[in-house]
Design an enzyme around this catalytic site. Structure first.
Site, PDB file in Angstrom:
ATOM      1  N   ASP A  71     -11.867  26.635  16.595  1.00 12.68           N
ATOM      2  CA  ASP A  71     -13.338  26.663  16.655  1.00 12.68           C
ATOM      3  C   ASP A  71     -13.909  27.001  15.279  1.00 12.68           C
ATOM      4  OD1 ASP A  71     -13.184  26.210  19.368  1.00 12.68           O
ATOM      5  OD2 ASP A  71     -13.891  28.193  19.973  1.00 12.68           O
ATOM      6  N   ARG A  85     -13.742  18.121  16.600  1.00 11.76           N
ATOM      7  CA  ARG A  85     -14.891  18.308  17.493  1.00 11.76           C
ATOM      8  C   ARG A  85     -16.134  18.364  16.602  1.00 11.76           C
ATOM      9  NH1 ARG A  85     -14.608  23.760  20.065  1.00 11.76           N
ATOM     10  NH2 ARG A  85     -12.930  22.841  21.280  1.00 11.76           N
ATOM     11  N   LYS A 125     -33.646  20.349  15.312  1.00 12.55           N
ATOM     12  CA  LYS A 125     -32.584  19.743  16.117  1.00 12.55           C
ATOM     13  C   LYS A 125     -32.506  18.223  15.988  1.00 12.55           C
ATOM     14  CE  LYS A 125     -31.128  23.013  19.524  1.00 12.55           C
ATOM     15  NZ  LYS A 125     -30.994  23.316  20.955  1.00 12.55           N
ATOM     16  N   HIS A 173     -24.649  18.102  24.931  1.00 18.87           N
ATOM     17  CA  HIS A 173     -25.167  17.873  26.292  1.00 18.87           C
ATOM     18  C   HIS A 173     -26.415  17.011  26.251  1.00 18.87           C
ATOM     19  CE1 HIS A 173     -23.288  21.845  25.827  1.00 18.87           C
ATOM     20  NE2 HIS A 173     -22.637  21.480  26.912  1.00 18.87           N
TER      21      HIS A 173
HETATM   22  C1  FAD Z   1     -17.042  21.716  23.958  1.00 19.23           C
HETATM   23  C2  FAD Z   1     -17.937  22.438  23.003  1.00 19.23           C
HETATM   24  C3  FAD Z   1     -17.378  23.245  22.028  1.00 19.23           C
HETATM   25  C4  FAD Z   1     -18.205  23.867  21.072  1.00 19.23           C
HETATM   26  N1  FAD Z   1     -17.618  24.546  20.044  1.00 19.23           N
HETATM   27  C5  FAD Z   1     -18.414  25.071  19.075  1.00 19.23           C
HETATM   28  C6  FAD Z   1     -17.861  25.673  17.918  1.00 19.23           C
HETATM   29  O1  FAD Z   1     -16.645  25.762  17.732  1.00 19.23           O
HETATM   30  N2  FAD Z   1     -18.725  26.163  16.975  1.00 19.23           N
HETATM   31  C7  FAD Z   1     -20.078  26.098  17.127  1.00 19.23           C
HETATM   32  O2  FAD Z   1     -20.802  26.529  16.240  1.00 19.23           O
HETATM   33  N3  FAD Z   1     -20.632  25.529  18.230  1.00 19.23           N
HETATM   34  C8  FAD Z   1     -19.833  25.032  19.203  1.00 19.23           C
HETATM   35  N4  FAD Z   1     -20.396  24.438  20.300  1.00 19.23           N
HETATM   36  C9  FAD Z   1     -21.859  24.600  20.555  1.00 19.23           C
HETATM   37  C10 FAD Z   1     -22.671  23.468  19.986  1.00 19.23           C
HETATM   38  O3  FAD Z   1     -22.610  23.522  18.584  1.00 19.23           O
HETATM   39  C11 FAD Z   1     -24.138  23.537  20.442  1.00 19.23           C
HETATM   40  O4  FAD Z   1     -24.677  24.765  20.077  1.00 19.23           O
HETATM   41  C12 FAD Z   1     -24.325  23.364  21.937  1.00 19.23           C
HETATM   42  O5  FAD Z   1     -23.478  22.363  22.417  1.00 19.23           O
HETATM   43  C13 FAD Z   1     -25.795  22.951  22.255  1.00 19.23           C
HETATM   44  O6  FAD Z   1     -26.125  21.790  21.527  1.00 19.23           O
HETATM   45  P1  FAD Z   1     -26.447  20.357  22.174  1.00 19.23           P
HETATM   46  O7  FAD Z   1     -25.936  19.296  21.253  1.00 19.23           O
HETATM   47  O8  FAD Z   1     -25.942  20.302  23.570  1.00 19.23           O
HETATM   48  O9  FAD Z   1     -28.005  20.235  22.085  1.00 19.23           O
HETATM   49  P2  FAD Z   1     -29.167  21.147  22.689  1.00 19.23           P
HETATM   50  O10 FAD Z   1     -30.439  20.517  22.268  1.00 19.23           O
HETATM   51  O11 FAD Z   1     -28.956  22.575  22.325  1.00 19.23           O
HETATM   52  O12 FAD Z   1     -28.968  20.984  24.220  1.00 19.23           O
HETATM   53  C14 FAD Z   1     -29.317  19.776  24.889  1.00 19.23           C
HETATM   54  C15 FAD Z   1     -29.612  20.132  26.319  1.00 19.23           C
HETATM   55  O13 FAD Z   1     -28.375  20.586  26.930  1.00 19.23           O
HETATM   56  C16 FAD Z   1     -28.611  21.721  27.769  1.00 19.23           C
HETATM   57  N5  FAD Z   1     -27.842  22.847  27.271  1.00 19.23           N
HETATM   58  C17 FAD Z   1     -27.253  22.962  26.050  1.00 19.23           C
HETATM   59  N6  FAD Z   1     -26.571  24.127  25.944  1.00 19.23           N
HETATM   60  C18 FAD Z   1     -26.737  24.769  27.125  1.00 19.23           C
HETATM   61  C19 FAD Z   1     -26.305  26.014  27.653  1.00 19.23           C
HETATM   62  N7  FAD Z   1     -25.510  26.845  26.956  1.00 19.23           N
HETATM   63  N8  FAD Z   1     -26.681  26.331  28.920  1.00 19.23           N
HETATM   64  C20 FAD Z   1     -27.442  25.502  29.648  1.00 19.23           C
HETATM   65  N9  FAD Z   1     -27.883  24.317  29.216  1.00 19.23           N
HETATM   66  C21 FAD Z   1     -27.545  23.953  27.980  1.00 19.23           C
HETATM   67  C22 FAD Z   1     -30.107  21.936  27.758  1.00 19.23           C
HETATM   68  O14 FAD Z   1     -30.681  21.237  28.840  1.00 19.23           O
HETATM   69  C23 FAD Z   1     -30.582  21.303  26.476  1.00 19.23           C
HETATM   70  O15 FAD Z   1     -31.891  20.887  26.534  1.00 19.23           O
HETATM   71  C24 FAD Z   1     -19.612  23.750  21.208  1.00 19.23           C
HETATM   72  C25 FAD Z   1     -20.154  22.972  22.211  1.00 19.23           C
HETATM   73  C26 FAD Z   1     -19.356  22.303  23.092  1.00 19.23           C
HETATM   74  C27 FAD Z   1     -19.976  21.429  24.117  1.00 19.23           C
END
Ligand code: FAD
Length: 297
Positions: free
Chosen positions: A120, A170, A187, A213
Site C-alpha cells: 500500500d 493499484r 477530485k 468507486h
Molecule cells: C482497493 C483499494 C485500495 C486502496 N489502497 C489505497 C492505498 O494504498 N493508498 C491510498 O492512499 N489510498 C488507497 N485507496 C483509497 C483511494 O485512494 C480513495 O481514497 C478511495 O477509493 C475513494 O476514492 P474514489 O476514487 O472511490 O472516489 P470518491 O469520489 O472519493 O468516491 C466516489 C464515490 O464512492 C463512494 N465512496 C468512496 N469511498 C467510500 C467509503 N469509504 N465509504 C462509502 N462510500 C464511499 C461515494 O459514494 C463517493 O461519492 C484504496 C482504494 C481502494 C478501492
C-alpha cells in the site's frame, strides 16, 4: 483541533465499531479468510489487509511479520485472494533497510505458495522510500505489487521510472490529504489523471488495478479498455469492502473482468477502532458517507 475532529475523537468505541462493521471483515485472520471465501462465492476476488496502528518497536514489527506469515499459510490454497500491507507496520519508521528486509521475507513466503502481495502507499512523506523498497524487492519477486496515487503530481514520472519488468500497480486517487505544491486539490483532476495513468501503465506493459468507486470513471475506463481490445487478463478493478456497489460489481464480473475487494481485518478490535477514528478524523467526507450508508440517503 477543529469541531468535527473533536466529535470523532469523542465517539464511543462501540459506535465507531458499528460504523466500521460493513468495512471490516472482523477480528482475526479467520474472519478475513471467511470473507474472501464468501466473496469468491459471488465471483469476487479479494485482497486481505491487517489493520493496525503505526508500529515502532522491533518486537511489534516482528509480531506483525508473523501475522503476515500466518495469513500466507491460511490463504495458500486461495488463488483468488492476495495480501496488502503497509510500510509503517513493517519497520519503515526505523529504516528502509529493515523494512525492506521484512518485505522481502514476506514476499518470499508468499511466493513459495504462489500468493501475490501489494505494498500500500501511505502519505507523500513515504513515497520515495516506498518506491525504493518496492523496486528492490520487485527485482527478486514477481509477486510483488505497488500502489500509486493519481493526486500526486509526480505519479506520471513514477510510472515511467517504475521497473523494466511488468508490475501490478493499484492506481487510486489516494486517501491522504496532500499540500498544493505536491498534489491536485480537486477530485475531477485526480480522476482525469487516474484515467490517464491507466493508459500509461498499459503502454508501459504494467497491470493496472483500477481502484475507484466512481461509476462514471469506471465506465470511462471500461469504454477505453473495450475500444482498445485490451485483454481481460491485463487489468482489474478494485473497490473497498462495504462501499455499496453491488450492481456495478456484478456487472463487472458478468463482463468477465476481475473485481477485487479490499478486505481489512483486525487482530484486536481496539486497533480497528483506533484506525477508523483516525480515518474518520482525517476524512470527514468518509464519515458522512458511512453515516449515509448506514441510515439511507
Ligand atoms: C482497493 C483499494 C485500495 C486502496 N489502497 C489505497 C492505498 O494504498 N493508498 C491510498 O492512499 N489510498 C488507497 N485507496 C483509497 C483511494 O485512494 C480513495 O481514497 C478511495 O477509493 C475513494 O476514492 P474514489 O476514487 O472511490 O472516489 P470518491 O469520489 O472519493 O468516491 C466516489 C464515490 O464512492 C463512494 N465512496 C468512496 N469511498 C467510500 C467509503 N469509504 N465509504 C462509502 N462510500 C464511499 C461515494 O459514494 C463517493 O461519492 C484504496 C482504494 C481502494 C478501492
Amino acid at each position: 483541533m477543529d469541531f468535527k475532529r473533536a466529535i470523532v475523537d469523542l465517539m464511543p468505541a462501540p459506535l465507531v465499531r458499528t460504523f466500521a462493521s460493513p468495512y471490516i471483515a472482523g477480528k482475526g485472520i479467520a474472519s478475513g479468510v471467511a470473507k474472501a471465501d464468501e466473496l469468491h462465492g459471488h465471483g469476487l476476488s479479494s485482497t486481505i489487509d491487517l489493520l493496525g496502528e503505526e508500529v515502532f518497536s522491533r518486537e511489534e514489527v516482528e509480531a506483525t511479520v508473523q501475522v503476515y506469515f500466518r495469513m500466507i499459510e491460511a490463504l495458500k490454497d486461495r488463488p483468488f485472494a492476495t495480501i496488502s500491507l503497509k510500510p509503517t507496520q513493517l519497520g519503515i519508521n526505523e529504516s528502509v533497510a529493515y523494512c525492506q528486509d521484512n518485505l522481502r521475507r514476506i514476499a518470499a513466503g508468499a511466493a513459495a505458495h504462489g500468493l501475490r502481495i501489494t505494498l500500500d502507499m501511505e502519505d507523500s512523506s513515504f513515497t520515495d522510500r516506498t518506491l525504493q523498497m518496492f523496486k528492490a524487492v520487485r527485482d527478486e519477486f514477481d509477486n510483488f505489487g505497488i500502489v500509486l496515487q493519481s493526486r500526486l503530481f509526480r505519479t506520471g514520472e513514477d510510472i515511467r521510472a517504475l521497473h523494466a519488468r511488468p508490475c501490478r500497480v493499484r492506481i487510486c486517487i489516494g486517501i491522504y490529504k496532500e499540500p498544493a505544491e505536491l498534489a491536485f486539490q480537486d477530485k475531477p483532476a485526480m480522476k482525469d489523471k487516474l484515467f490517464e495513468y491507466v493508459q500509461l501503465l498499459l503502454e508501459h506493459g504494467h497491470y493496472p488495478e483500477i481502484a475507484t468507486h466512481d461509476e462514471p470513471l469506471i465506465r470511462r475506463c471500461m469504454a477505453y479498455l473495450d475500444q482498445r481490445g485490451v485483454d481481460r487478463d491485463a487489468y482489474e478493478f478494485q473497490m473497498l469492502l462495504g462501499v455499496p456497489r453491488a450492481r456495478l460489481q456484478q456487472e463487472i464480473v458478468g463482463r468477465g473482468q476481475t473485481l477485487r475487494l479490499y478486505v481489512p481485518f483486525a487482530e484486536e478490535w481496539k486497533y480497528a477502532v483506533h484506525y477508523l477514528k483516525r480515518r474518520l478524523a482525517a476524512n470527514q467526507a468518509m464519515a458522512y458517507m458511512v453515516v449515509r450508508n448506514l441510515f439511507g440517503k
